[in-house]
Design an enzyme around this catalytic site. Structure first.
Site, PDB file in Angstrom:
ATOM      1  N   LYS B  76      -3.043  -1.934  -0.160  1.00  0.00           N
ATOM      2  CA  LYS B  76      -1.515  -2.446  -0.310  1.00  0.00           C
ATOM      3  C   LYS B  76      -0.611  -1.472  -0.314  1.00  0.00           C
ATOM      4  CE  LYS B  76       0.460  -5.718  -3.561  1.00  0.00           C
ATOM      5  NZ  LYS B  76       0.323  -6.523  -4.770  1.00  0.00           N
ATOM      6  N   SER B 151       0.939 -11.458  -4.367  1.00  0.00           N
ATOM      7  CA  SER B 151       1.719 -10.702  -3.547  1.00  0.00           C
ATOM      8  C   SER B 151       0.709  -9.841  -2.544  1.00  0.00           C
ATOM      9  CB  SER B 151       2.540  -9.908  -4.318  1.00  0.00           C
ATOM     10  OG  SER B 151       1.659  -8.928  -5.042  1.00  0.00           O
ATOM     11  N   SER B 175      -1.679 -11.698  -8.271  1.00  0.00           N
ATOM     12  CA  SER B 175      -1.377 -11.272  -6.850  1.00  0.00           C
ATOM     13  C   SER B 175      -2.639 -10.645  -6.047  1.00  0.00           C
ATOM     14  CB  SER B 175      -0.516 -10.105  -6.908  1.00  0.00           C
ATOM     15  OG  SER B 175       0.873 -10.582  -7.191  1.00  0.00           O
TER      16      SER B 175
END
Lengths: 94, 484
Positions: B76, B151, B175
């Site tokens: 990420k 997210s 997330s």
């Protein structure tokens, strides 16, 4: 209304944000909706409850004061938007 | 070849049936083929990945092989990677090239793992749909009109679309787990403090935790083994001996008590989610587990508590973006204050500004006690709910999200509705306990549904064992979206 437009402007300045007229409008209404929702916490009597700021209880983690490697000056400055003579350069302050 | 799990690839690498260079090449081709539609990546590090694969093959040739050696992973874009941009999907960090690696990145590299790219996310990890990225909109591989969750939507979509072998995400309020549920993959948020946060760009420091997003539970255990552990550079990381999480890969749940919190099965839940989650609970019952209704009485207060605490922490953490030392600086300001204001206003997107505003407000003079301190007190109650519930059960089983992935654009105009999609995941972060999301079926429209298994503080092994038992007796994790 919990938050008036003037208060939104004040908070924006504290947060160092410059909001457009439209953003002030939208944030005033959205912050009010969100803060209204948060009102539900007042249904709980928490007078005697200790707050939890952190789920792990350890504190004051100490280490030996030993010299260790650090970021060289050149690497520290590599991402700087502006620099001069080995320093970060910013617009006029005074 | 790109479909392999970490453990399958490892076996083939060990037997020299395939090389890391071959699998890396296959994945890069796969990315070229499907990523123009999925848009999971913000940056693909092709050259570095090829070099890493070559090095890994050399290591393997000399008999040095760890479970991650030669395995291409996606990270990420809020974890610092030396020499590779780390943007948090924000304009304010669009040109930031970290001069150091996050501890977890360092550990992956030391074990011969390969970083194939950085994945898309909601800006600064603030969001539940990845639509708050400043750069691109990631799509759900199961339905290109649906959100991938957020997210960590890029990481979950990359795993589901076989654009990497496995990925890392971060989880502040769901997330990792919610996008894993939306994309039909496995995602775990470990106990707060199990994994170093050094080099993870901070959002809500008392809630943030890094964790694996994988194709199956075994890979979750492998990745956890590789990245967990104490780090002197993160004073909140736990300094205690670690188990071998693979030892928890046991197909047995006989006699375990599954706690089913009545507050989580409320009206308004999507019928497909309710049906599949109950079917999963029945399956676990069929394997010898006992079901017990439990209470988590303060569940209804979790969303309000969370959005006070996380925005307060975010407003302080994001004060560092001032256009001085790194990142974006708005051009043309004659003096410093104007430079700060312009930089931050142009650099942050709407959701980030909204949260900074909310966080600044709840911390500001006169409101601190009414909001921030109040929320911290309710957090104590939420944490105590879990402690009490776990006295009567081994793990807690719930849906991961109240609905399958919703349509792109559906909730962007209404922040409060978006916040409510985290309703089943955020209390776990507030309490600091671990939880995993695993696939447990599909909606009629073919979208995946996630089952959340929550464990006691530091009992990752237990949730791995429960998840593994369920997975090995079902075939949901074998299904893949059709993309070609």
């Amino acid at each position: 209304m919990k938050v008036e437009r003037g208060e939104v402007e004040h908070v924006a300045l504290l947060a160092r944000l410059k909001l457009s007229e439209e953003e002030k409008e939208v944030f005033t209404s959205q912050l009010n909706a969100i803060l209204d929702y948060m009102e539900k916490l007042n249904a709980l009597d928490t007078g005697a409850i200790e707050p939890t700021f952190h789920v792990v209880s350890h504190c004051n983690i100490m280490r030996e004061d030993e010299v260790r490697g650090s970021l060289p000056q050149e690497a520290s400055l590599e991402n700087a938007p502006d620099r001069a003579e080995g320093c970060f350069r910013v617009p006029k302050i005074i | 070849m790109y479909r392999l799990t970490i453990h399958e690839l490892h076996e083939r690498l060990k037997r020299k049936e395939v090389s890391s260079q071959e699998v890396t090449k296959a994945l890069l081709e796969r990315i070229r083929e499907v990523d123009p539609r999925i848009k999971a990546y913000l940056c693909v590090t092709e050259q570095k990945a090829r070099e890493g694969a070559q090095e890994a093959d050399q290591r393997i040739a000399t008999g040095q092989i760890s479970p991650l050696t030669g395995v291409p992973l996606a990270i990420k874009d809020n974890m610092c990677t030396q020499g590779i941009t780390t943007t948090c999907a924000s304009k304010i960090l669009e040109n930031f090239v970290p001069p150091f690696d996050a501890t977890i990145v360092k550990r992956i590299k030391e074990q011969g793992g390969i970083i194939i790219g950085k994945t898309n996310m909601d800006e600064f990890a603030m969001g539940s749909s990845t639509e708050n990225s400043r750069f691109t909109t990631t799509r759900n591989p199961w339905n290109l009109d649906a959100i991938p969750g957020g997210s960590s939507g890029g990481s979950a979509a990359a795993v589901a679309a076989d654009e990497c072998i496995a990925a890392l995400g971060s989880d502040t309020g769901g997330s990792i787990r919610q996008p894993a549920a939306c994309c039909g993959v496995v995602g775990m948020k470990p106990t707060y403090g199990l994994i170093s946060r050094y080099g993870l760009v901070a959002f809500g420091s008392s809630l943030d935790q890094i964790g694996p997003i994988t194709k199956d539970v075994e890979d979750c255990a492998i990745l956890l083994n590789a990245i967990a552990g104490h780090d002197p550079l993160d004073s909140t990381s736990i300094d205690l001996p670690l188990p071998d999480f693979r030892k928890a890969l046991i197909k047995d749940i006989k006699g375990w008590v599954l706690g089913i919190p009545r507050e989580f099965f409320v009206e308004g839940m999507d019928p497909a989610v309710e049906e599949k989650v109950w079917a999963a609970i029945r399956t676990l019952e069929g394997m010898g587990a006992k079901v017990k209704e439990i209470a988590l009485p303060h569940t209804g207060y979790a969303v309000a508590t969370y959005y006070i605490i996380c925005t307060a922490e975010a407003s302080s953490n994001l004060a560092r973006y001032d256009g001085v030392k790194y990142g974006f600086r708005a051009p043309g300001s004659p003096e410093l204050m104007a430079m700060y204001l312009e930089t931050r206003s142009q650099g942050f997107g709407p959701e980030v500004k909204r949260r900074i505003m909310l966080g600044t407000y709840v911390l500001s003079s006169g409101y601190y006690d009414a909001y921030y301190r109040k929320a911290a007190q309710v957090r104590t109650l939420i944490k105590a709910d879990f402690e009490k519930a776990f006295q009567g059960c081994d793990v807690i089983v719930t849906p991961t999200a109240p609905t399958p992935a919703f349509r792109l654009g559906e909730k962007v105009q209404d922040p409060l509705q978006m916040y409510l999609s985290d309703i089943f995941t955020i209390s776990v972060n507030l309490a600091g306990v671990p939880a995993i999301s695993i696939p447990c079926g599909f909606s009629k429209g073919g979208l995946p549904i996630g089952l959340q298994i929550i464990g006691r503080h530091r009992e990752e092994e237990r949730i791995i064992q429960a998840a593994y038992t369920f997975e090995q007796n079902t075939d949901h994790h074998m299904k893949r979206p059709r993309l070609s």
